[in-house]
Design a protein around this motif. Structure first.
Motif, PDB file in Angstrom:
ATOM      1  N   VAL A 106       4.585  -2.377   3.081  1.00  0.00           N
ATOM      2  CA  VAL A 106       5.289  -1.148   2.767  1.00  0.00           C
ATOM      3  C   VAL A 106       6.654  -1.496   2.164  1.00  0.00           C
ATOM      4  O   VAL A 106       7.393  -2.299   2.724  1.00  0.00           O
ATOM      5  N   GLY A 107       6.945  -0.927   0.986  1.00  0.00           N
ATOM      6  CA  GLY A 107       8.232  -1.251   0.370  1.00  0.00           C
ATOM      7  C   GLY A 107       8.673  -0.203  -0.625  1.00  0.00           C
ATOM      8  O   GLY A 107       7.879   0.297  -1.416  1.00  0.00           O
ATOM      9  N   SER A 108       9.963   0.133  -0.573  1.00  0.00           N
ATOM     10  CA  SER A 108      10.487   1.166  -1.470  1.00  0.00           C
ATOM     11  C   SER A 108      10.748   0.620  -2.872  1.00  0.00           C
ATOM     12  O   SER A 108      10.873   1.388  -3.805  1.00  0.00           O
ATOM     13  N   ASP A 109      10.891  -0.708  -3.015  1.00  0.00           N
ATOM     14  CA  ASP A 109      11.313  -1.301  -4.292  1.00  0.00           C
ATOM     15  C   ASP A 109      12.648  -0.688  -4.715  1.00  0.00           C
ATOM     16  O   ASP A 109      12.879  -0.370  -5.875  1.00  0.00           O
ATOM     17  N   PHE A 110      13.506  -0.544  -3.722  1.00  0.00           N
ATOM     18  CA  PHE A 110      14.814   0.101  -3.930  1.00  0.00           C
ATOM     19  C   PHE A 110      15.671  -0.704  -4.919  1.00  0.00           C
ATOM     20  O   PHE A 110      15.836  -1.911  -4.768  1.00  0.00           O
ATOM     21  N   GLU A 148      15.129   5.757  -2.069  1.00  0.00           N
ATOM     22  CA  GLU A 148      16.009   5.514  -0.930  1.00  0.00           C
ATOM     23  C   GLU A 148      15.355   4.455  -0.057  1.00  0.00           C
ATOM     24  O   GLU A 148      14.126   4.324  -0.046  1.00  0.00           O
ATOM     25  N   LEU A 149      16.187   3.721   0.653  1.00  0.00           N
ATOM     26  CA  LEU A 149      15.667   2.688   1.544  1.00  0.00           C
ATOM     27  C   LEU A 149      14.916   3.318   2.718  1.00  0.00           C
ATOM     28  O   LEU A 149      15.440   4.220   3.371  1.00  0.00           O
ATOM     29  N   GLY A 150      13.723   2.831   2.952  1.00  0.00           N
ATOM     30  CA  GLY A 150      12.983   3.218   4.154  1.00  0.00           C
ATOM     31  C   GLY A 150      12.493   4.649   4.193  1.00  0.00           C
ATOM     32  O   GLY A 150      11.981   5.089   5.214  1.00  0.00           O
ATOM     33  N   ARG A 151      12.626   5.389   3.098  1.00  0.00           N
ATOM     34  CA  ARG A 151      12.247   6.807   3.085  1.00  0.00           C
ATOM     35  C   ARG A 151      10.975   7.033   2.273  1.00  0.00           C
ATOM     36  O   ARG A 151      10.673   6.253   1.374  1.00  0.00           O
ATOM     37  N   HIS A 152      10.277   8.100   2.619  1.00  0.00           N
ATOM     38  CA  HIS A 152       9.072   8.488   1.882  1.00  0.00           C
ATOM     39  C   HIS A 152       8.019   7.387   1.897  1.00  0.00           C
ATOM     40  O   HIS A 152       7.293   7.195   0.931  1.00  0.00           O
ATOM     41  N   LEU A 153       7.986   6.629   2.966  1.00  0.00           N
ATOM     42  CA  LEU A 153       6.997   5.551   3.060  1.00  0.00           C
ATOM     43  C   LEU A 153       6.086   5.846   4.230  1.00  0.00           C
ATOM     44  O   LEU A 153       6.555   6.018   5.354  1.00  0.00           O
ATOM     45  N   TRP A 154       4.811   5.934   3.989  1.00  0.00           N
ATOM     46  CA  TRP A 154       3.848   6.198   5.058  1.00  0.00           C
ATOM     47  C   TRP A 154       2.773   5.127   5.006  1.00  0.00           C
ATOM     48  O   TRP A 154       2.092   4.974   3.990  1.00  0.00           O
ATOM     49  N   LEU A 155       2.600   4.417   6.088  1.00  0.00           N
ATOM     50  CA  LEU A 155       1.563   3.396   6.121  1.00  0.00           C
ATOM     51  C   LEU A 155       0.272   4.021   6.641  1.00  0.00           C
ATOM     52  O   LEU A 155       0.285   4.682   7.671  1.00  0.00           O
ATOM     53  N   VAL A 187       0.838  -1.194   0.000  1.00  0.00           N
ATOM     54  CA  VAL A 187       0.000   0.000   0.000  1.00  0.00           C
ATOM     55  C   VAL A 187       0.877   1.250   0.000  1.00  0.00           C
ATOM     56  O   VAL A 187       0.560   2.254  -0.612  1.00  0.00           O
ATOM     57  N   SER A 188       1.996   1.176   0.691  1.00  0.00           N
ATOM     58  CA  SER A 188       2.904   2.310   0.735  1.00  0.00           C
ATOM     59  C   SER A 188       4.122   2.028  -0.143  1.00  0.00           C
ATOM     60  O   SER A 188       4.898   1.115   0.125  1.00  0.00           O
ATOM     61  N   LEU A 189       4.261   2.812  -1.206  1.00  0.00           N
ATOM     62  CA  LEU A 189       5.346   2.642  -2.178  1.00  0.00           C
ATOM     63  C   LEU A 189       6.142   3.940  -2.229  1.00  0.00           C
ATOM     64  O   LEU A 189       5.695   4.966  -1.705  1.00  0.00           O
ATOM     65  N   SER A 190       7.297   3.922  -2.907  1.00  0.00           N
ATOM     66  CA  SER A 190       7.972   5.218  -3.047  1.00  0.00           C
ATOM     67  C   SER A 190       7.403   5.980  -4.239  1.00  0.00           C
ATOM     68  O   SER A 190       6.712   5.414  -5.091  1.00  0.00           O
TER      69      SER A 190
END
Ligand code: AMP
Ligand code: MN
Ligand code: MN
Ligand code: MN
Length: 293
Positions: free
Chosen positions: A245-249, A257-264, A219-222
């Protein structure tokens, strides 16, 4: 706790080695990282070894991103918390690698007919020991000057209706989900909003995924708008799927970026709370995470 449950290393089409990926995740203060390379678990051993040797303050979830066919579309399913020694999944991945190789040869053959010779060996050279993906072909085509950017190469050469496009070669969703679950993993529908499907078809896809035994969806992507996130959250709750939640880095860039801009979103149940066994969470961690929701 900061979760990022979708990432790639050089074991597929990521640019960082598994070691550099876990180092970067720790540096970015990710607490729980899933390494989810395309159709392979090959990066996990190195990632684990580096975490242990360097005592990185990070939990690593063993995962993979499996390519599957639904209604003649290529759909990605992330498996989280898989037992990497389990024989059913291992056999499935061996078959996936063979399909990936044959598909890459075919992509190369089609591009050759279009006056772009030798792209397969070049893509293989970029991939090294890792799985060859269309992202490797895209890099080769940019190097050859066939198009100015990766996005343009996909548009002109590698997507449906274009010279290097090969129709899906992957198994159906139910087989893919079963292989993940045989290894004790949780099956998560990846980036449902990013398949070039109309809203009507995305909703159908989510319904089919749930009917095939799917357990959660991202649901939460970059690089996501609030509307996209709200829609995904809504569809997850309509189908009683846990949310992930995953950045698909793939590489370090301004917007990835890893772990950034992700809001659940507040609405919905995080996949790690619905399936805590796949994340090896302790009872006290579960209590704390539940309380902070
Ligand atoms: P494959 O699994 O071989 O079909 O390759 C898919 C991969 O190509 C994705 O995981 C992305 O890394 C990359 N990709 C797909 N579409 C695009 C795009 N439009 N621009 C850049 N990379 C893309
Ligand atoms: Mn990729
Ligand atoms: Mn994907
Ligand atoms: Mn991915």
């Amino acid at each position: 706790m900061r979760f990022d449950l979708h990432s790639h290393s050089t074991a597929s089409d990521g640019h960082l080695s598994p070691s550099d990926l876990v180092r970067r995740a720790a540096q970015m203060q990710v607490d729980v990282l899933a390494l989810t390379d395309h159709d392979t678990l090959a990066g996990l051993e190195e990632a684990r070894a580096t975490m242990a040797n360097e005592n990185l303050p990070l939990r690593l979830i063993a995962g993979c991103e499996l390519s599957t066919t639904w209604q003649n579309h290529e759909i990605h399913i992330v498996g989280l918390g898989v037992n990497t020694d389990e024989p059913t999944l291992r056999a499935f991945l061996t078959a996936q690698s063979a399909r990936r190789r044959a598909r890459a040869e075919e992509i190369g053959a089609r591009l050759s007919k279009h006056n772009l010779p030798d792209t397969y060996p070049r893509a293989q050279a970029l991939a090294g020991e890792g799985a060859v993906t269309r992202a490797h072909f895209a890099r080769v085509l940019v190097e050859l000057g066939a198009a100015p950017s990766l996005a343009q190469v996909f548009k002109k050469y590698l997507s449906r209706g274009n010279p290097g496009y090969v129709p899906p070669v992957w198994p159906e969703m139910d087989c893919t989900i079963a292989a993940i679950q045989a290894a004790g993993g949780v099956a998560v529908l990846a980036h449902a909003s990013r398949y070039d499907l109309s809203t009507k078809w995305v909703k159908r896809l989510i319904g089919a995924f749930k009917a095939a035994g799917g357990q959660a969806m991202e649901v939460s992507l970059s690089q996501q708008t609030p509307v996209e996130r709200a829609n995904l959250g809504q569809w997850a709750s309509e189908h009683d799927l846990a949310i992930s939640v995953g950045s698909d880095f793939h590489f370090i860039a301004q917007w990835t970026e890893l772990g950034r801009h992700l809001w659940l979103p507040k609405q919905g149940e995080p996949v790690w709370l619905r399936y805590p066994q796949a994340f090896a969470l302790s009872a006290s961690e579960i209590t704390a995470l539940t309380a902070s929701r």
